[in-house]
Write an enzyme that holds these catalytic residues in place. Structure first.
Site, PDB file in Angstrom:
ATOM      1  N   ASN A  17       0.832  -1.215   0.000  1.00 20.03           N
ATOM      2  CA  ASN A  17       0.000   0.000   0.000  1.00 20.03           C
ATOM      3  C   ASN A  17       0.861   1.257   0.000  1.00 20.03           C
ATOM      4  OD1 ASN A  17      -3.072  -0.434   0.166  1.00 20.03           O
ATOM      5  ND2 ASN A  17      -2.223  -2.047   1.481  1.00 20.03           N
ATOM      6  N   MET A  95      -0.652  -3.357  12.065  1.00 24.11           N
ATOM      7  CA  MET A  95      -1.465  -4.381  12.716  1.00 24.11           C
ATOM      8  C   MET A  95      -1.718  -4.110  14.204  1.00 24.11           C
ATOM      9  SD  MET A  95      -2.227  -6.005  10.119  1.00 24.11           S
ATOM     10  CE  MET A  95      -3.121  -7.422  10.762  1.00 24.11           C
ATOM     11  N   ARG A  96      -1.572  -2.875  14.610  1.00 17.40           N
ATOM     12  CA  ARG A  96      -1.871  -2.542  16.004  1.00 17.40           C
ATOM     13  C   ARG A  96      -2.968  -1.489  16.063  1.00 17.40           C
ATOM     14  NH1 ARG A  96       2.677  -3.840  19.694  1.00 17.40           N
ATOM     15  NH2 ARG A  96       4.194  -4.923  18.408  1.00 17.40           N
ATOM     16  N   ILE A  97      -3.722  -1.552  17.145  1.00 13.26           N
ATOM     17  CA  ILE A  97      -4.784  -0.559  17.328  1.00 13.26           C
ATOM     18  C   ILE A  97      -4.141   0.713  17.874  1.00 13.26           C
ATOM     19  CG2 ILE A  97      -6.867  -0.005  18.637  1.00 13.26           C
ATOM     20  CD1 ILE A  97      -7.341  -3.130  18.662  1.00 13.26           C
ATOM     21  N   ASN A 112      -6.953   4.846   7.663  1.00 13.49           N
ATOM     22  CA  ASN A 112      -6.645   3.408   7.689  1.00 13.49           C
ATOM     23  C   ASN A 112      -7.249   2.747   6.460  1.00 13.49           C
ATOM     24  OD1 ASN A 112      -5.834   0.859   8.866  1.00 13.49           O
ATOM     25  ND2 ASN A 112      -7.985   0.510   9.367  1.00 13.49           N
ATOM     26  N   HIS A 114      -8.784  -0.944   5.237  1.00 14.75           N
ATOM     27  CA  HIS A 114      -9.262  -2.212   5.795  1.00 14.75           C
ATOM     28  C   HIS A 114      -9.768  -3.087   4.650  1.00 14.75           C
ATOM     29  CE1 HIS A 114     -10.720  -4.976   8.771  1.00 14.75           C
ATOM     30  NE2 HIS A 114     -11.843  -5.066   8.085  1.00 14.75           N
ATOM     31  N   ASP A 150     -11.702  -0.153  13.366  1.00 13.41           N
ATOM     32  CA  ASP A 150     -12.212  -0.126  11.984  1.00 13.41           C
ATOM     33  C   ASP A 150     -13.601   0.515  11.916  1.00 13.41           C
ATOM     34  OD1 ASP A 150      -9.893  -1.507  11.141  1.00 13.41           O
ATOM     35  OD2 ASP A 150     -10.798  -3.421  11.652  1.00 13.41           O
ATOM     36  N   GLN A 176      -6.355  -6.715  -2.697  1.00  8.92           N
ATOM     37  CA  GLN A 176      -5.187  -5.822  -2.630  1.00  8.92           C
ATOM     38  C   GLN A 176      -5.059  -4.958  -3.881  1.00  8.92           C
ATOM     39  OE1 GLN A 176      -1.471  -7.527  -0.738  1.00  8.92           O
ATOM     40  NE2 GLN A 176      -2.258  -5.872   0.527  1.00  8.92           N
ATOM     41  N   GLN A 178      -7.431  -3.615  -5.439  1.00  8.29           N
ATOM     42  CA  GLN A 178      -8.322  -2.462  -5.203  1.00  8.29           C
ATOM     43  C   GLN A 178      -7.824  -1.570  -4.067  1.00  8.29           C
ATOM     44  OE1 GLN A 178     -10.738  -1.445  -7.211  1.00  8.29           O
ATOM     45  NE2 GLN A 178     -10.070  -3.169  -8.473  1.00  8.29           N
TER      46      GLN A 178
END
Ligand code: GRF
Length: 209
Positions: A17, A95-97, A112, A114, A150, A176, A178
């Site tokens: 990304n 991968m962490r909040i 973000n 998702h 999310d 991915q 998209q």
């Protein structure tokens, strides 16, 4: 108002990304510069990719819990992002909040990506969740980050058909493709000053002449 985004990218994985954002900038489709890339994973390929593009990149020491950004890691991230002059934070496979302190440091400037059509399938491996559920359509969402998981206001969504012979891997790969369209598109709308958040809705203004 149109601005050149000064991006800080946080990622934990391959960084495809981030690559799509670099490519969009190089093609002249996105008015932005990536000032800094941070990863919570020491050997994440995103760090190597960034270095290859001459982008400052470094590992930050986060908590031993794999899913949270602890206070020390969060403060370090905020300090480094500020030092680098970032005005927008991009979670590209991070991968962490992230916690309220980071959100407060960059209000409505943390985005973000998702790999699902939210609000369906928040959390991890959402392509697998969509397949297991029997969905005929999966997709991707770019959203502003809020205190939930999310759950922030949605900026861009793309749908992806689920094929009869899909495996989690093939579906994720199609999603991915998209993702790499959706993230630069959302950032372009932000840089063009075309996003207006009204409660849960993100209004997109027409392009200026
Ligand atoms: C993407 O599928 C993203 O949506 C998910 O993690 C993956 C990261 O891929 N949250 P990459 O590191 O950008 O290649």
């Amino acid at each position: 108002m149109k601005t050149t985004l000064k991006l800080g990218v946080l990622g934990s994985g391959a960084g495809s990304n981030m690559q799509s954002i670099v490519d969009a900038i190089d093609r002249g489709e996105l008015d932005a510069e990536i000032r800094l890339v941070l990863s919570d994973v020491k050997d994440a390929y995103i760090l190597e990719r960034a270095a290859r593009h001459g982008i400052p990149a470094r590992w930050i020491d986060c908590s031993p819990w794999k899913t949270r950004l602890d206070t020390t890691g969060e403060e370090e991230a905020i300090r480094l992002l500020r030092e680098a002059g970032c005005d927008t934070v991009v979670l590209a496979g991070f991968m962490r909040i992230v916690k309220p302190r980071l959100l407060a440091a960059f209000p409505m400037r943390v985005l973000n990506i998702h790999p699902a059509l939210l609000p369906a399938f928040p959390g991890i491996e959402s392509w697998r969740q969509a397949l297991d559920y029997g969905c005929k359509v999966a997709g991707v969402t770019v959203h502003f980050v809020d205190a939930g998981t999310d759950s922030g206001p949605i900026i861009v969504q793309k749908s992806v058909p689920v094929m009869e012979d899909d495996t989690p891997e093939t579906l994720h790969a199609r999603i991915q493709v998209q993702e790499h369209v959706a993230f630069p598109e959302a950032l372009r709308l932000l840089s063009e000053g075309r996003l207006k958040v009204e409660g849960r809705r993100v209004r997109i203004a027409p392009p200026q002449a």
